[in-house]
Write a protein that holds these residues in place. Structure first.
Motif, PDB file in Angstrom:
ATOM      1  N   GLN A  21      13.458  13.193  -2.862  1.00  0.00           N
ATOM      2  CA  GLN A  21      12.652  13.112  -4.297  1.00  0.00           C
ATOM      3  C   GLN A  21      13.591  12.777  -5.351  1.00  0.00           C
ATOM      4  O   GLN A  21      13.443  12.269  -6.323  1.00  0.00           O
ATOM      5  N   ILE A  22      15.026  13.352  -5.132  1.00  0.00           N
ATOM      6  CA  ILE A  22      15.993  13.043  -6.435  1.00  0.00           C
ATOM      7  C   ILE A  22      16.621  11.815  -6.358  1.00  0.00           C
ATOM      8  O   ILE A  22      16.541  10.951  -7.375  1.00  0.00           O
ATOM      9  N   MET A  23      16.713  10.969  -5.314  1.00  0.00           N
ATOM     10  CA  MET A  23      17.516   9.846  -5.486  1.00  0.00           C
ATOM     11  C   MET A  23      16.552   8.855  -4.258  1.00  0.00           C
ATOM     12  O   MET A  23      16.391   9.270  -3.110  1.00  0.00           O
ATOM     13  N   SER A  24      16.236   7.737  -4.760  1.00  0.00           N
ATOM     14  CA  SER A  24      15.663   6.686  -4.118  1.00  0.00           C
ATOM     15  C   SER A  24      16.084   5.309  -4.542  1.00  0.00           C
ATOM     16  O   SER A  24      16.640   5.325  -5.504  1.00  0.00           O
ATOM     17  N   LYS A  25      15.982   4.200  -3.527  1.00  0.00           N
ATOM     18  CA  LYS A  25      16.608   3.065  -3.833  1.00  0.00           C
ATOM     19  C   LYS A  25      15.347   2.111  -3.993  1.00  0.00           C
ATOM     20  O   LYS A  25      14.437   2.185  -3.574  1.00  0.00           O
ATOM     21  N   THR A  26      15.633   0.963  -4.866  1.00  0.00           N
ATOM     22  CA  THR A  26      14.794   0.039  -4.964  1.00  0.00           C
ATOM     23  C   THR A  26      15.573  -1.240  -4.906  1.00  0.00           C
ATOM     24  O   THR A  26      16.805  -1.367  -5.561  1.00  0.00           O
ATOM     25  N   ALA A  27      15.040  -2.411  -4.436  1.00  0.00           N
ATOM     26  CA  ALA A  27      15.453  -3.697  -4.071  1.00  0.00           C
ATOM     27  C   ALA A  27      14.576  -4.657  -4.605  1.00  0.00           C
ATOM     28  O   ALA A  27      13.263  -4.661  -4.194  1.00  0.00           O
ATOM     29  N   GLU A  28      14.779  -5.801  -5.536  1.00  0.00           N
ATOM     30  CA  GLU A  28      13.963  -6.568  -5.723  1.00  0.00           C
ATOM     31  C   GLU A  28      14.716  -7.849  -6.346  1.00  0.00           C
ATOM     32  O   GLU A  28      15.608  -7.858  -6.851  1.00  0.00           O
ATOM     33  N   VAL A  29      13.737  -8.979  -6.325  1.00  0.00           N
ATOM     34  CA  VAL A  29      14.318 -10.142  -6.977  1.00  0.00           C
ATOM     35  C   VAL A  29      13.858 -10.165  -8.663  1.00  0.00           C
ATOM     36  O   VAL A  29      12.579  -9.872  -8.668  1.00  0.00           O
ATOM     37  N   VAL A  30      14.705 -10.395  -9.610  1.00  0.00           N
ATOM     38  CA  VAL A  30      14.624 -10.306 -10.755  1.00  0.00           C
ATOM     39  C   VAL A  30      15.263 -11.559 -11.492  1.00  0.00           C
ATOM     40  O   VAL A  30      16.138 -11.996 -11.165  1.00  0.00           O
ATOM     41  N   THR A  31      14.555 -11.830 -12.883  1.00  0.00           N
ATOM     42  CA  THR A  31      15.407 -12.645 -13.680  1.00  0.00           C
ATOM     43  C   THR A  31      15.809 -11.985 -14.893  1.00  0.00           C
ATOM     44  O   THR A  31      15.380 -11.001 -15.396  1.00  0.00           O
TER      45      THR A  31
END
Length: 95
Positions: A21-31
């Motif tokens: 819960q302390i650390m999680s990752k997110t990956a996404e396409v952004v502008t």
């Protein structure tokens, strides 16, 4: 002895759950909407804007209004940390 083992296993499971819960990752396409010296303001495809801290040396390499694939970590109590950023090639087709 059996109670101690059960107690230690319970504690270990709790500790693992807390760490996830302390650390999680997110990956996404952004502008990239805005480039600052120590952060970028990005907008994902759902029109959600986020500010992501970046190393100072990276700010000169990022282009405004360009799409990127980013990965960042959520650090509870410490905000976000950029893990990777890669430009997405755009293809212009002539008709």
């Amino acid at each position: 002895m059996k109670k101690v083992t059960i107690l230690l296993l319970t504690f270990a499971l709790f500790l693992c759950a807390a760490c996830s819960q302390i650390m999680s990752k997110t990956a996404e396409v952004v502008t990239v909407i805005e480039i600052r010296e120590e952060s970028i303001l990005v907008e994902n495809k759902n029109k959600e804007q986020k500010e992501i801290p970046i190393p100072k040396i990276v700010s000169g390499l990022i282009e405004k209004d360009r799409d990127y694939f980013i990965e960042y970590e959520h650090l509870n109590g410490q905000g976000k940390k950029l893990v990777s950023i890669q430009p997405i090639k755009s293809f212009d087709y002539e008709e």
